[in-house]
Design a protein around this motif. Structure first.
Motif, mmCIF file in Angstrom:
data_model
loop_
_atom_site.group_PDB
_atom_site.id
_atom_site.type_symbol
_atom_site.label_atom_id
_atom_site.label_comp_id
_atom_site.label_asym_id
_atom_site.label_seq_id
_atom_site.Cartn_x
_atom_site.Cartn_y
_atom_site.Cartn_z
ATOM 1 N N GLU A 1 0.834 -1.207 0.000
ATOM 2 C CA GLU A 1 0.000 0.000 0.000
ATOM 3 C C GLU A 1 0.864 1.251 0.000
ATOM 4 O O GLU A 1 0.530 2.246 -0.637
ATOM 5 C CB GLU A 1 -0.945 -0.004 1.200
ATOM 6 C CG GLU A 1 -1.938 1.130 1.204
ATOM 7 C CD GLU A 1 -2.865 1.163 -0.004
ATOM 8 O OE1 GLU A 1 -3.199 2.278 -0.462
ATOM 9 O OE2 GLU A 1 -3.255 0.107 -0.508
ATOM 10 N N ARG B 1 1.980 1.759 -3.529
ATOM 11 C CA ARG B 1 0.863 2.245 -4.350
ATOM 12 C C ARG B 1 0.587 3.718 -4.060
ATOM 13 O O ARG B 1 0.299 4.484 -4.972
ATOM 14 C CB ARG B 1 -0.371 1.392 -4.093
ATOM 15 C CG ARG B 1 -0.219 -0.015 -4.677
ATOM 16 C CD ARG B 1 -1.331 -0.937 -4.294
ATOM 17 N NE ARG B 1 -2.600 -0.452 -4.783
ATOM 18 C CZ ARG B 1 -3.764 -0.980 -4.445
ATOM 19 N NH1 ARG B 1 -3.811 -2.000 -3.621
ATOM 20 N NH2 ARG B 1 -4.871 -0.488 -4.930
ATOM 21 N N VAL C 1 -1.452 5.522 -7.011
ATOM 22 C CA VAL C 1 -2.522 4.627 -7.448
ATOM 23 C C VAL C 1 -3.162 3.887 -6.264
ATOM 24 O O VAL C 1 -3.752 2.827 -6.437
ATOM 25 C CB VAL C 1 -2.030 3.615 -8.507
ATOM 26 C CG1 VAL C 1 -1.644 4.315 -9.779
ATOM 27 C CG2 VAL C 1 -0.886 2.773 -7.980
ATOM 28 N N SER C 2 -3.116 4.456 -5.103
ATOM 29 C CA SER C 2 -3.689 3.824 -3.924
ATOM 30 C C SER C 2 -5.214 3.917 -3.963
ATOM 31 O O SER C 2 -5.784 4.900 -4.429
ATOM 32 C CB SER C 2 -3.174 4.509 -2.659
ATOM 33 O OG SER C 2 -3.801 3.957 -1.530
ATOM 34 N N THR C 3 -5.868 2.875 -3.453
ATOM 35 C CA THR C 3 -7.328 2.877 -3.355
ATOM 36 C C THR C 3 -7.780 2.875 -1.891
ATOM 37 O O THR C 3 -8.967 2.754 -1.621
ATOM 38 C CB THR C 3 -7.923 1.647 -4.071
ATOM 39 O OG1 THR C 3 -7.376 0.469 -3.499
ATOM 40 C CG2 THR C 3 -7.644 1.693 -5.563
ATOM 41 N N TYR D 1 -7.442 4.795 -13.246
ATOM 42 C CA TYR D 1 -6.049 4.514 -12.885
ATOM 43 C C TYR D 1 -5.873 3.160 -12.203
ATOM 44 O O TYR D 1 -4.748 2.711 -12.002
ATOM 45 C CB TYR D 1 -5.456 5.617 -12.009
ATOM 46 C CG TYR D 1 -6.026 5.740 -10.616
ATOM 47 C CD1 TYR D 1 -5.528 4.980 -9.562
ATOM 48 C CD2 TYR D 1 -7.030 6.666 -10.334
ATOM 49 C CE1 TYR D 1 -6.026 5.104 -8.287
ATOM 50 C CE2 TYR D 1 -7.539 6.795 -9.055
ATOM 51 C CZ TYR D 1 -7.026 6.018 -8.041
ATOM 52 O OH TYR D 1 -7.525 6.147 -6.780
ATOM 53 N N TYR D 2 -6.963 2.499 -11.872
ATOM 54 C CA TYR D 2 -6.863 1.182 -11.238
ATOM 55 C C TYR D 2 -8.098 0.375 -11.607
ATOM 56 O O TYR D 2 -9.220 0.875 -11.541
ATOM 57 C CB TYR D 2 -6.771 1.332 -9.717
ATOM 58 C CG TYR D 2 -6.741 0.022 -8.972
ATOM 59 C CD1 TYR D 2 -5.572 -0.718 -8.869
ATOM 60 C CD2 TYR D 2 -7.887 -0.474 -8.369
ATOM 61 C CE1 TYR D 2 -5.538 -1.918 -8.175
ATOM 62 C CE2 TYR D 2 -7.867 -1.675 -7.673
ATOM 63 C CZ TYR D 2 -6.699 -2.391 -7.584
ATOM 64 O OH TYR D 2 -6.666 -3.577 -6.906
ATOM 65 N N GLU D 3 -7.870 -0.867 -11.994
ATOM 66 C CA GLU D 3 -8.972 -1.748 -12.360
ATOM 67 C C GLU D 3 -8.637 -3.152 -11.879
ATOM 68 O O GLU D 3 -7.558 -3.669 -12.156
ATOM 69 C CB GLU D 3 -9.146 -1.730 -13.876
ATOM 70 C CG GLU D 3 -10.211 -2.623 -14.396
ATOM 71 C CD GLU D 3 -10.382 -2.527 -15.902
ATOM 72 O OE1 GLU D 3 -11.223 -3.267 -16.419
ATOM 73 O OE2 GLU D 3 -9.679 -1.739 -16.560
ATOM 74 N N ASP D 4 -9.561 -3.752 -11.151
ATOM 75 C CA ASP D 4 -9.353 -5.114 -10.673
ATOM 76 C C ASP D 4 -10.685 -5.855 -10.754
ATOM 77 O O ASP D 4 -11.543 -5.704 -9.878
ATOM 78 C CB ASP D 4 -8.814 -5.118 -9.249
ATOM 79 C CG ASP D 4 -8.346 -6.494 -8.798
ATOM 80 O OD1 ASP D 4 -8.789 -7.504 -9.400
ATOM 81 O OD2 ASP D 4 -7.549 -6.565 -7.857
ATOM 82 N N THR E 1 -13.675 -3.830 -8.709
ATOM 83 C CA THR E 1 -13.341 -2.465 -8.334
ATOM 84 C C THR E 1 -12.766 -1.681 -9.510
ATOM 85 O O THR E 1 -11.964 -2.197 -10.274
ATOM 86 C CB THR E 1 -12.283 -2.472 -7.212
ATOM 87 O OG1 THR E 1 -12.777 -3.225 -6.111
ATOM 88 C CG2 THR E 1 -11.941 -1.079 -6.748
ATOM 89 N N ALA F 1 -11.088 2.365 -9.971
ATOM 90 C CA ALA F 1 -10.711 3.625 -9.335
ATOM 91 C C ALA F 1 -10.345 4.587 -10.455
ATOM 92 O O ALA F 1 -9.685 4.220 -11.425
ATOM 93 C CB ALA F 1 -9.552 3.441 -8.380
ATOM 94 N N GLY G 1 -14.004 5.855 -6.372
ATOM 95 C CA GLY G 1 -13.986 4.402 -6.448
ATOM 96 C C GLY G 1 -15.357 3.856 -6.779
ATOM 97 O O GLY G 1 -16.374 4.375 -6.312
#
Length: 136
Positions: free
Chosen positions: A25, A28, A33-35, A73-76, A81, A83, A95
């Motif tokens: 974390e 990130r 790119v932290s969520t 910027y973030y995809e999971d 999720t 972001a 988010g």
């Protein structure tokens, strides 16, 4: 002696980067790119339930976001999720979390530390999802 100084410097840098949170974390957060803040704000999320399956909702949301020029910027997909930043200029994080419900529908939660950003993205996404998912 220089070798010892180098080891101490690396150790101090490592401790600084790690801080109180996990190493992953911390990295990130350092990379931007932290969520974590989005997950923490999830308790205050705007949410709505839609009559479509999670994979379909996920793809419809991504399309709506690209149509409005947000920056993901973030995809999971395994964590359901996304972001994003409101735009390339406005880096307010938002988010989006997808959750299957017991009734075979999908709950979409939108969180952000910014009420304005959260409501703006919710308005964009929920309008598209209502048009495509609830019109069966």
């Amino acid at each position: 002696m220089r070798n010892l100084e180098r080891k101490i410097t690396y150790f101090v840098l490592f401790v600084y980067i790690c801080g109180c949170s996990s190493f992953k974390e911390s990295c990130r957060g350092f990379l931007g790119v932290s969520t974590k803040v989005l997950e923490d704000e999830r308790k205050n999320a705007v949410s709505e339930e839609f009559d479509c399956l999670r994979p379909q909702c996920y793809e419809l949301v991504k399309k709506a976001l690209s149509d409005h020029q947000t920056y993901i910027y973030y995809e999971d997909k395994s964590k359901n999720t996304l972001a994003l930043y409101v735009s390339e200029e406005d880096t307010t994080p938002v988010g989006i979390f997808f959750k299957d419900t017991a009734r075979g529908k999908t709950q979409v939660e939108i969180s952000s530390p910014s009420t304005y950003a959260k409501e703006l993205i919710a308005k964009i996404i929920f309008a598209d999802l209502k048009k495509y998912c609830n019109s069966r």
